[in-house]
Design an enzyme around this catalytic site. Structure first.
Site, PDB file in Angstrom:
ATOM      1  N   ARG A  12       1.940  -4.300   6.684  1.00 30.88           N
ATOM      2  CA  ARG A  12       1.225  -3.274   5.932  1.00 30.88           C
ATOM      3  C   ARG A  12       1.967  -1.958   6.030  1.00 30.88           C
ATOM      4  O   ARG A  12       1.980  -1.317   7.085  1.00 30.88           O
ATOM      5  CB  ARG A  12      -0.214  -3.082   6.423  1.00 30.88           C
ATOM      6  CG  ARG A  12      -0.913  -2.022   5.570  1.00 30.88           C
ATOM      7  CD  ARG A  12      -2.397  -2.025   5.671  1.00 30.88           C
ATOM      8  NE  ARG A  12      -2.957  -1.237   4.570  1.00 30.88           N
ATOM      9  CZ  ARG A  12      -4.204  -1.265   4.170  1.00 30.88           C
ATOM     10  NH1 ARG A  12      -5.050  -2.063   4.748  1.00 30.88           N
ATOM     11  NH2 ARG A  12      -4.627  -0.505   3.173  1.00 30.88           N
ATOM     12  N   GLU A  19     -12.082  -5.230  -4.742  1.00 27.39           N
ATOM     13  CA  GLU A  19     -12.638  -3.872  -4.681  1.00 27.39           C
ATOM     14  C   GLU A  19     -11.872  -2.892  -5.583  1.00 27.39           C
ATOM     15  O   GLU A  19     -12.359  -1.791  -5.858  1.00 27.39           O
ATOM     16  CB  GLU A  19     -12.602  -3.337  -3.235  1.00 27.39           C
ATOM     17  CG  GLU A  19     -13.624  -3.977  -2.301  1.00 27.39           C
ATOM     18  CD  GLU A  19     -13.310  -5.425  -1.946  1.00 27.39           C
ATOM     19  OE1 GLU A  19     -12.122  -5.758  -1.751  1.00 27.39           O
ATOM     20  OE2 GLU A  19     -14.251  -6.244  -1.890  1.00 27.39           O
ATOM     21  N   ASN A  20     -10.682  -3.273  -6.022  1.00 26.25           N
ATOM     22  CA  ASN A  20      -9.858  -2.336  -6.805  1.00 26.25           C
ATOM     23  C   ASN A  20     -10.430  -2.036  -8.198  1.00 26.25           C
ATOM     24  O   ASN A  20      -9.987  -1.093  -8.864  1.00 26.25           O
ATOM     25  CB  ASN A  20      -8.417  -2.844  -6.937  1.00 26.25           C
ATOM     26  CG  ASN A  20      -7.593  -2.675  -5.676  1.00 26.25           C
ATOM     27  OD1 ASN A  20      -6.636  -3.397  -5.431  1.00 26.25           O
ATOM     28  ND2 ASN A  20      -7.961  -1.704  -4.841  1.00 26.25           N
ATOM     29  N   SER A  64      -7.217  -6.116  -5.466  1.00 25.01           N
ATOM     30  CA  SER A  64      -8.305  -6.679  -4.667  1.00 25.01           C
ATOM     31  C   SER A  64      -9.604  -6.728  -5.468  1.00 25.01           C
ATOM     32  O   SER A  64      -9.736  -6.092  -6.524  1.00 25.01           O
ATOM     33  CB  SER A  64      -8.516  -5.845  -3.402  1.00 25.01           C
ATOM     34  OG  SER A  64      -9.210  -4.660  -3.721  1.00 25.01           O
ATOM     35  N   ASP A  89       0.821  -1.221   0.000  1.00 27.67           N
ATOM     36  CA  ASP A  89       0.000   0.000   0.000  1.00 27.67           C
ATOM     37  C   ASP A  89       0.854   1.270   0.000  1.00 27.67           C
ATOM     38  O   ASP A  89       1.952   1.288   0.560  1.00 27.67           O
ATOM     39  CB  ASP A  89      -0.897  -0.028   1.244  1.00 27.67           C
ATOM     40  CG  ASP A  89      -2.018   0.989   1.151  1.00 27.67           C
ATOM     41  OD1 ASP A  89      -2.290   1.487   0.043  1.00 27.67           O
ATOM     42  OD2 ASP A  89      -2.613   1.290   2.192  1.00 27.67           O
ATOM     43  N   GLY A  90       0.309   2.318  -0.593  1.00 24.41           N
ATOM     44  CA  GLY A  90       0.945   3.637  -0.534  1.00 24.41           C
ATOM     45  C   GLY A  90       1.549   4.084  -1.862  1.00 24.41           C
ATOM     46  O   GLY A  90       2.193   5.141  -1.917  1.00 24.41           O
ATOM     47  N   ARG A 102      -0.567   8.670 -10.452  1.00 23.69           N
ATOM     48  CA  ARG A 102      -0.657   7.488  -9.583  1.00 23.69           C
ATOM     49  C   ARG A 102      -0.014   6.257 -10.234  1.00 23.69           C
ATOM     50  O   ARG A 102       0.579   5.420  -9.568  1.00 23.69           O
ATOM     51  CB  ARG A 102      -2.125   7.180  -9.264  1.00 23.69           C
ATOM     52  CG  ARG A 102      -2.790   8.210  -8.372  1.00 23.69           C
ATOM     53  CD  ARG A 102      -4.251   7.828  -8.135  1.00 23.69           C
ATOM     54  NE  ARG A 102      -4.374   6.492  -7.578  1.00 23.69           N
ATOM     55  CZ  ARG A 102      -4.225   6.200  -6.288  1.00 23.69           C
ATOM     56  NH1 ARG A 102      -3.972   7.157  -5.433  1.00 23.69           N
ATOM     57  NH2 ARG A 102      -4.341   4.962  -5.864  1.00 23.69           N
ATOM     58  N   GLY A 118       0.026   5.260  -4.523  1.00 22.80           N
ATOM     59  CA  GLY A 118      -0.597   6.507  -4.982  1.00 22.80           C
ATOM     60  C   GLY A 118      -0.013   7.713  -4.261  1.00 22.80           C
ATOM     61  O   GLY A 118       0.345   8.716  -4.882  1.00 22.80           O
ATOM     62  N   ARG A 119       0.110   7.610  -2.930  1.00 23.58           N
ATOM     63  CA  ARG A 119       0.646   8.727  -2.149  1.00 23.58           C
ATOM     64  C   ARG A 119       2.114   8.984  -2.473  1.00 23.58           C
ATOM     65  O   ARG A 119       2.573  10.110  -2.497  1.00 23.58           O
ATOM     66  CB  ARG A 119       0.459   8.454  -0.645  1.00 23.58           C
ATOM     67  CG  ARG A 119      -0.943   8.801  -0.167  1.00 23.58           C
ATOM     68  CD  ARG A 119      -1.243   8.172   1.150  1.00 23.58           C
ATOM     69  NE  ARG A 119      -1.514   6.743   1.011  1.00 23.58           N
ATOM     70  CZ  ARG A 119      -1.587   5.898   2.027  1.00 23.58           C
ATOM     71  NH1 ARG A 119      -1.388   6.339   3.250  1.00 23.58           N
ATOM     72  NH2 ARG A 119      -1.850   4.630   1.809  1.00 23.58           N
TER      73      ARG A 119
HETATM   74  C1  FPP Z   1      -2.146   0.003  -3.186  1.00 24.15           C
HETATM   75  O1  FPP Z   1      -1.640   1.322  -3.166  1.00 24.15           O
HETATM   76  C2  FPP Z   1      -1.630  -0.698  -4.351  1.00 24.15           C
HETATM   77  C3  FPP Z   1      -2.368  -1.328  -5.304  1.00 24.15           C
HETATM   78  C4  FPP Z   1      -3.852  -1.370  -5.263  1.00 24.15           C
HETATM   79  C5  FPP Z   1      -1.745  -1.944  -6.485  1.00 24.15           C
HETATM   80  C6  FPP Z   1      -0.494  -2.746  -6.199  1.00 24.15           C
HETATM   81  C7  FPP Z   1       0.128  -3.040  -7.501  1.00 24.15           C
HETATM   82  C8  FPP Z   1       1.453  -3.067  -7.745  1.00 24.15           C
HETATM   83  C9  FPP Z   1       2.481  -2.877  -6.707  1.00 24.15           C
HETATM   84  C10 FPP Z   1       1.951  -3.257  -9.142  1.00 24.15           C
HETATM   85  C11 FPP Z   1       1.851  -4.616  -9.740  1.00 24.15           C
HETATM   86  C12 FPP Z   1       2.269  -5.739  -8.871  1.00 24.15           C
HETATM   87  C13 FPP Z   1       3.159  -6.709  -9.187  1.00 24.15           C
HETATM   88  C14 FPP Z   1       3.194  -7.914  -8.312  1.00 24.15           C
HETATM   89  C15 FPP Z   1       4.094  -6.658 -10.326  1.00 24.15           C
HETATM   90  P1  FPP Z   1      -2.636   2.555  -3.407  1.00 24.15           P
HETATM   91  O2  FPP Z   1      -2.743   2.827  -4.849  1.00 24.15           O
HETATM   92  O3  FPP Z   1      -3.952   2.263  -2.744  1.00 24.15           O
HETATM   93  O4  FPP Z   1      -1.889   3.710  -2.670  1.00 24.15           O
HETATM   94  P2  FPP Z   1      -2.554   4.958  -1.925  1.00 24.15           P
HETATM   95  O5  FPP Z   1      -3.296   4.399  -0.738  1.00 24.15           O
HETATM   96  O6  FPP Z   1      -1.366   5.775  -1.533  1.00 24.15           O
HETATM   97  O7  FPP Z   1      -3.447   5.649  -2.908  1.00 24.15           O
END
Ligand code: FPP
Length: 250
Positions: A198, A77-78, A75, A30-31, A43, A33-34
């Site tokens: 996390r 939900e994504n 997920s 997680d993180g 993002r 986007g930020r």
């Molecule tokens: C959560 O951060 C991240 C995701 C929903 C996507 C994770 C995907 C990857 C790391 C890329 C592909 C993966 C592999 C295994 C090659 P967020 O976007 O919710 O961050 P935020 O909370 O800061 O907005």
């Protein structure tokens, strides 16, 4: 193996006993986007940095002899995210799997996928199946990528499949055990995570490995996933090693 001391944060004396590693680490990446927002980037650039960091951490986990690594990549939900962002994440996964196929023979990493792959782009589904097929006999670290995964969805699917087996006489509800039920989950055959990490400061599970995390140790940090370095991983493992796990006993 001797205790390891992180060079970068010597003062903190992060010590990991590599003879007592958790068997299974699970990470909510997680993180992203930020991380991008802080740099004035889109993002999608954060996800690219997150994917790059996944490569680094997964390779390191393999090198230190971790048995299982599970990551939450997308997920159930994504799908609510903008189409462009979903497309970018799918593209990063495709890129990663193509690279992984190229070096599988050398890495001996076993790849698995938790989640219903059917709504993913066909090309990505095919790549998942190929990587699973090629690596199924490998004995290195097992990397499980959670894709279109949700803990509740997983439990509902398992309950449905189990109920069907009961209706058709293959199972008897009077004899249901936790071990038997776990055999209906995407994670069948994989031991429960010992440590769930996390990053990014959020203090919740977000539908990740709900059944499997029953006795996991949790490690939360404010560091954003693209910045989650090997030293951060050492800190998480050292925290895990400092805890007393009782599994309900005393
Ligand atoms: C959560 O951060 C991240 C995701 C929903 C996507 C994770 C995907 C990857 C790391 C890329 C592909 C993966 C592999 C295994 C090659 P967020 O976007 O919710 O961050 P935020 O909370 O800061 O907005």
């Amino acid at each position: 193996m001797p205790l390891f001391r992180s060079k970068e944060r010597e003062a903190e004396q992060v010590q990991v006993d590599f003879d007592r590693l958790p068997r299974h680490i699970a990470i909510i990446m997680d993180g992203n986007g930020r991380w991008a927002q802080k740099r004035g980037l889109p993002r999608t650039a954060g996800h690219a940095a997150g994917a790059e960091n996944f490569r680094t951490i997964a390779t390191y986990c393999k090198d230190i002899g971790l048995e299982y690594l599970t990551v939450y990549a997308f997920s159930t939900e994504n799908w609510k995210r903008p189409a462009e962002e979903v497309k970018a994440i799918m593209g990063l996964l495709k890129k990663y799997l193509l690279e992984a196929i190229g070096r599988m023979e050398r890495d001996r990493v076993k790849m698995e996928f938790f989640g219903d792959l059917s709504p993913l782009p066909q090309e990505l589904q095919d790549l998942c199946r190929r990587t699973r097929e090629i690596s199924k006999g490998y004995d290195g670290c097992q990397v499980n990528i959670c894709l279109n995964y949700g803990g509740r969805d997983e439990l509902l699917r398992a309950a449905r499949a189990y109920a069907q087996d009961c209706v058709e006489g293959r199972a008897d509800p009077n004899h249901l055990t936790a071990e038997h039920f776990a055999g209906y989950l995407f994670s069948r055959g994989v031991p429960d995570p010992d440590l769930v990490i996390r990053p990014s400061g959020e203090l919740r599970l977000s539908n990740f490995l709900l059944w499997q995390s029953a006795y996991a140790e949790f490690y939360f940090t404010d560091v954003l996933w693209p910045d989650f370095s090997k030293e951060e991983l050492h800190r998480a493992i050292a925290a895990y090693q400092s805890r007393s796990r009782r599994f309900g006993g005393i």
